[in-house]
Design a protein around this motif. Structure first.
Motif, short mmCIF file in Angstrom:
data_model
loop_
_atom_site.label_atom_id
_atom_site.label_comp_id
_atom_site.label_asym_id
_atom_site.label_seq_id
_atom_site.Cartn_x
_atom_site.Cartn_y
_atom_site.Cartn_z
N GLY A 171 2.76 6.41 2.91
CA GLY A 171 4.02 5.63 1.86
C GLY A 171 4.73 4.97 3.24
N MET A 172 6.06 5.52 2.12
CA MET A 172 7.46 4.46 2.97
C MET A 172 7.34 5.58 3.95
N GLY A 173 6.94 6.82 3.65
CA GLY A 173 7.56 7.71 4.80
C GLY A 173 5.47 8.73 5.76
N LEU A 216 -8.80 3.14 7.30
CA LEU A 216 -8.75 2.68 9.11
C LEU A 216 -6.85 2.51 8.77
N LEU A 217 -6.40 2.54 7.94
CA LEU A 217 -5.43 2.66 7.81
C LEU A 217 -4.23 3.61 8.02
N CYS A 218 -5.19 4.54 7.81
CA CYS A 218 -4.18 5.94 8.66
C CYS A 218 -4.45 6.45 9.77
N ARG A 219 -5.51 5.48 10.00
CA ARG A 219 -5.56 5.76 11.80
C ARG A 219 -5.25 5.13 12.14
N ASP A 220 -4.72 3.31 11.77
CA ASP A 220 -3.95 2.65 12.90
C ASP A 220 -1.94 3.06 12.53
N ALA A 221 -1.62 3.87 11.64
CA ALA A 221 -0.50 4.76 11.29
C ALA A 221 -0.45 5.67 12.50
N LEU A 229 -3.35 8.49 -4.29
CA LEU A 229 -2.37 9.54 -4.55
C LEU A 229 -2.11 10.32 -3.15
N LEU A 230 -3.26 10.23 -2.07
CA LEU A 230 -3.01 10.58 -1.13
C LEU A 230 -2.90 9.69 -0.03
N VAL A 231 -3.05 8.76 0.08
CA VAL A 231 -2.32 7.55 1.03
C VAL A 231 -1.01 7.29 0.41
#
Lengths: 262, 638
Positions: free
Chosen positions: B515-517, B569-574, B508-510
């Motif tokens: 997510g889309m935005g 890592l996903l959020c860091r890249d984003a 839910l957090l991710v």
């Protein structure tokens, strides 16, 4: 969204040990949930209560991978026609219902744990002949093999089989004829599969027998239980293909013997 | 570390044939001495295992399902692209190449995409020869349909189950090779770790999911064909078992992870209906050939039944915003448009998170029978899940996580920076850039497995002495101990929360923040929260039972533990990618009309992350993207 209060009678078994039914109360189940989501809720509650959750096979939950395999109220994949367990939704049940949940039962599908069974016999039947022997890179241009729409559609009807094993579980003889006939039938129908038709048919049927599946006695429970509604006319086709292949084998064997005698 | 993509020289259209010409050969007798491990049995894995075995290599193939036929490639519905130009509508290898590069928002490697477009035609030949029952015309020729992001009809299909039929084709080839003794198949076996011995990838550690036995397997090279990481979001269209463990464990052993923030949100999925929900179900993109997407123009109409909203009060927002592609606008763009409409208070259905996909016009024009023939199984599936008939009222749909373009970094040979590790299919990053076009995933999986790796794997193998490393090497002992240690650690936390409750919280957090935005504040918050959730997981997770039997909760726990690390890592890249491109939409970077604003000046590169030993401090490496063939332009579908 309504909530259902259900009584479950769930098969519990570890490996080859004798199994038993366990009574599990399942209160407040949302009627929009799928059957497997109901099992998820039940398992969450079991885990939190320090009990062993119910093991069951599942993966795609879209009715296509063929991994889920429960017998619900005595019916493989439950009461809804043309539907896998993962696509069965709780709105098909009423509050107060008692639901019996068992594994797919067949001698050739030994229980692994609880509702999980070993269906590797199906893979071994495929290994026996469920393919066209074409090497990667050795294929002709795709449109050089014209296939009439009717033939392609018929092959597709057979190819829709998801290999779940409901046909076996629903058959009183635990026959795998619907599965084998669909797999062989797809390739035997198409021109690409013609060259190996006889060899394939004999090999797959013999492997089916070796795995301990029962004989077909034309009860057609398999078609009724099949989530992809594969028709039993494929069994008739397999019987024809098998008869032809057997005769050719006999005659061929006779010819070889006479040649050897010369 | 220098990331050498090993792109062959020469004109774009000749690179692959030149590379094949220049690739090493191993004679048939010597091939038998080399062993290859293939992890995963989806389109990429099954195709690779079968094709390599046909060449004479000794192959061991592993899948966690009870049969190789169940890998999640099976769920793909719509079709597979190929530049056959059977429709005479102007298609060509170059056009498929161009559409894919543009569809990926100019963040893919040109040379890889061109190769993909070239071999697309061979894939169809191969599948037809195997007996895949593609849809046909009355004359016996193959039929095609249109798909998003293209103006030609190049998609081959088998009713609504193209993925199953292609996978069954690959599975039949695999079965043939298992029968011949060329492939040793291990079902219900999960990879727990990668083994790197003296800098070369030489094996894997697995757990038998029935007996619980943890084992080491050695080979001369390892192929990961383990799919994507969409389940980091908890709710996605992926199968329940899809996971990041194989690629993440390889990353921790030294493989760089590329573009993790490129995730695909598919526009047409059945909306979320409650918190008990375990997964989301896709409704094939092919439905947008005949379905029209709309929401009410006025928010106050949202509660009314669709039939009571007059034509004039409907906003067919895709047709309005993207007149030349209309309802077939690419996935990222269609998803964002649906989100905008719902954010605007004009969403339909419970919670206001849904838009209509309406077939009434098509049913009027062609008749219900024609629509039933085209999409009958999808309409049935919709009715089973929602209890509503899409023949009588429009479907309600909403975007959901579907595919991940990011993955382990690979060079042109599909080899990771980690020597001897090859990565195929969705598990690698190479072909789809920041957004994948519909019907291209099946194409890539099969291209990698049937046609690329059989040529390129030899380039690595010739550098290796066959069988030089066995499981007696200390690297195997160390990896075995680590895997067993981790299982015991998971079982011994004996906390109070279930694995699913952690997975749901993380997902839910991710979804909310990445997510889309996506925006800086949200991503920074996610980066604060993820390590907290991870810490609580290792203190408070409750995994019942033992490791020495079938234990699905233990399997899930291991996978969720890896998602907990990967999510960061996903959020860091984003956060790092300060531009919007494809599926990566940073709210700070948009045009006034809401379209994604790419920054070619500063971000025209592949982000490849190296594991530093500290999960919060990955080391970023950049592979610059150069475009020789395709002119970088604003990606417009208007």
């Amino acid at each position: 969204m309504a909530l259902l209060n259900l009584h479950l009678k769930v098969w519990r078994q570890t490996g080859t040990q004798p199994g038993h039914f366990q009574d599990i109360e399942a209160p407040e189940i949302p009627d929009h949930a799928s059957f497997l989501e109901m099992m998820d809720i039940v398992n969450e509650r079991l885990i939190r209560a320090g009990q062993d959750p119910v093991a069951f096979d599942h993966d795609c939950r879209e009715g296509i991978c063929g991994m889920c395999s429960m017998t619900i109220n005595g019916m493989a994949h439950g009461p809804e026609r043309g539907t896998t367990t993962c696509q069965l939704h709780m709105r098909k049940f009423r509050t107060g219902d008692t639901i019996w949940v068992e594994p797919f039962r067949a001698r050739a599908f030994p229980v692994v744990k609880d509702l999980m069974v070993d269906r590797s016999a199906f893979d071994r039947i495929m290994k026996a002949g469920g393919y066209v022997s074409v090497r990667t890179g050795a294929a002709p241009e795709a449109n050089e093999i014209p296939v009439g729409k009717e033939i392609a559609d018929a092959a597709m009807d057979a190819a829709a089989c998801i290999g779940c094993g409901a046909c076996v579980a629903s058959c009183k003889n635990a026959s795998a004829m619907l599965y084998v006939s669909a797999k062989a039938g797809q390739l035997n129908t198409l021109p690409q599969g013609h060259a190996e038709k006889d060899r394939r048919t004999l090999a797959m049927v013999r492997q089916m027998d070796a795995e301990g599946f029962g004989n077909c006695t034309n009860q057609y429970e398999c078609e009724a239980a099949c989530p992809k509604e594969i028709s039993v006319r494929w069994i008739a086709k397999l019987n024809r293909d098998y008869a032809v292949a057997s005769v050719k084998e006999l005659v061929g064997a006779g010819r070889q013997q006479s040649q050897a005698g010369e | 570390m220098k990331l050498d993509s090993k792109i062959p020289s020469g004109p774009m259209a000749e690179k692959w044939s030149r590379h094949k010409q220049d690739s090493k050969l191993i004679n048939p007798k010597n091939k038998r001495k080399y062993s290859i491990i293939v992890v995963g049995s989806g389109l990429a894995g099954a195709a690779a295992a079968a094709s390599l075995s046909e060449l004479g290599y000794k192959v061991k193939c592993f899948c966690f399902q009870d049969s190789p036929r169940r890998a999640h490639s099976i769920a793909a519905q719509g079709g597979i692209n190929a530049a056959k130009n059977y429709q005479n509508d102007g298609d060509s290898v170059h056009r498929l190449f161009y559409d894919t590069v543009k569809g990926g928002d100019f963040r893919a490697r040109e040379a890889n995409v061109h190769r993909l477009a070239e071999v697309s035609v061979n894939i169809i030949d191969q599948c037809v020869a195997q007996g895949v029952p593609f849809a046909r015309e009355y004359g016996g020729g193959l039929a095609n349909r249109s798909f998003g992001g293209a103006q030609v009809s190049r998609t081959f299909y088998a009713r609504g189950q193209t993925g199953q039929q292609l996978l069954l084709g690959a599975y039949s080839a695999l079965s043939k090779e298992i029968a011949r003794g060329g492939v040793e198949m291990h079902t219900r076996t999960e990879m727990l770790d990668l083994v790197v011995a003296d800098g070369e990838t030489k094996g894997i550690i697995t757990r038998n999911l029935v007996t619980g036995k943890v084992e080491a397997h050695a080979a001369d090279t390892v192929l990961l064909c383990t799919g994507g990481y969409g389940n980091v979001f908890f709710l996605s269209t992926n199968a329940m078992g899809c996971n990041v463990t194989a690629t993440w464990r390889a990353h921790r052993r030294g493989a760089t992870f590329a573009n993790p923030c490129y995730t695909q949100i598919h526009p047409t999925c059945i909306p979320v209906s409650g918190d008990y929900q375990s997964k989301l179900t896709l409704m094939s993109e092919s439905l947008r050939n005949d379905g029209r997407v709309w929401v009410p123009k006025k928010a106050e109409d949202c509660g009314k039944p669709a039939s009571q909203i007059p034509e004039a009060d409907r906003d067919y927002f895709l047709e309005r915003k993207y007149p030349s592609f209309g309802n077939l606008a690419p996935r990222d763009i269609s998803s964002r448009a649906a989100k905008e409409a719902c954010d605007d208070g004009r969403g339909v259905g419970p919670g206001g998170r849904g838009v209509y996909l309406d077939f009434s016009e098509a049913i009027n024009e062609f008749g219900e029978n024609v629509i039933k023939e085209r999409y009958g199984n999808l309409f049935d599936m919709y009715e089973r899940i929602t209890g509503e008939s899409a023949y009588k009222q429009p479907m309600r749909i909403y975007p959901a996580v579907h595919y991940t373009m990011g993955g382990l970094w690979v060079d042109y040979n599909l080899m990771s920076n980690l020597s001897g590790l090859h990565v195929l299919g969705e598990a690698n990053f190479s072909d789809h850039g920041a957004n994948r076009l519909g019907a291209s995933a099946l194409m890539q999986g099969l291209a990698d497995g049937y046609f690329v790796i059989p040529t390129t794997v030899a380039n690595y193998l010739v550098t290796q002495k066959p069988g030089a490393v066995t499981t007696a090497h200390p690297a195997f002992k160390e990896a075995l101990e680590a895997a067993n240690g981790r299982i015991n650690q998971l079982l011994n936390v004996k906390g109070k929360r279930t694995v699913d409750s952690f997975h749901r919280e993380l997902g839910l957090l991710v979804w909310d923040k990445c997510g889309m935005g996506r925006n800086r504040a949200g991503l920074e918050e996610a980066l604060r929260r993820i390590p907290e959730i991870r810490a609580e997981f290792w203190e408070n997770v409750l995994v019942p039972g033992s490791g020495s039997v079938a234990n699905p909760e233990l399997e899930k726990a291991g996978r969720v533990a890896d998602f907990m690390e990967f999510a960061e890592l996903l959020c860091r890249d984003a956060l790092d990618r300060e531009e919007s491109c494809g599926g990566h939409f940073r709210e700070e970077h948009q045009f006034p009309d809401g379209e994604a604003k790419r920054d070619d000046e500063n971000f025209c590169y592949v982000s490849a992350y190296e594991y530093s030993g500290d999960l919060s401090k990955p080391i970023l490496h950049k592979e610059p993207l150069t475009f020789e063939e395709v002119h970088l332009t604003l990606r417009s579908y208007k």
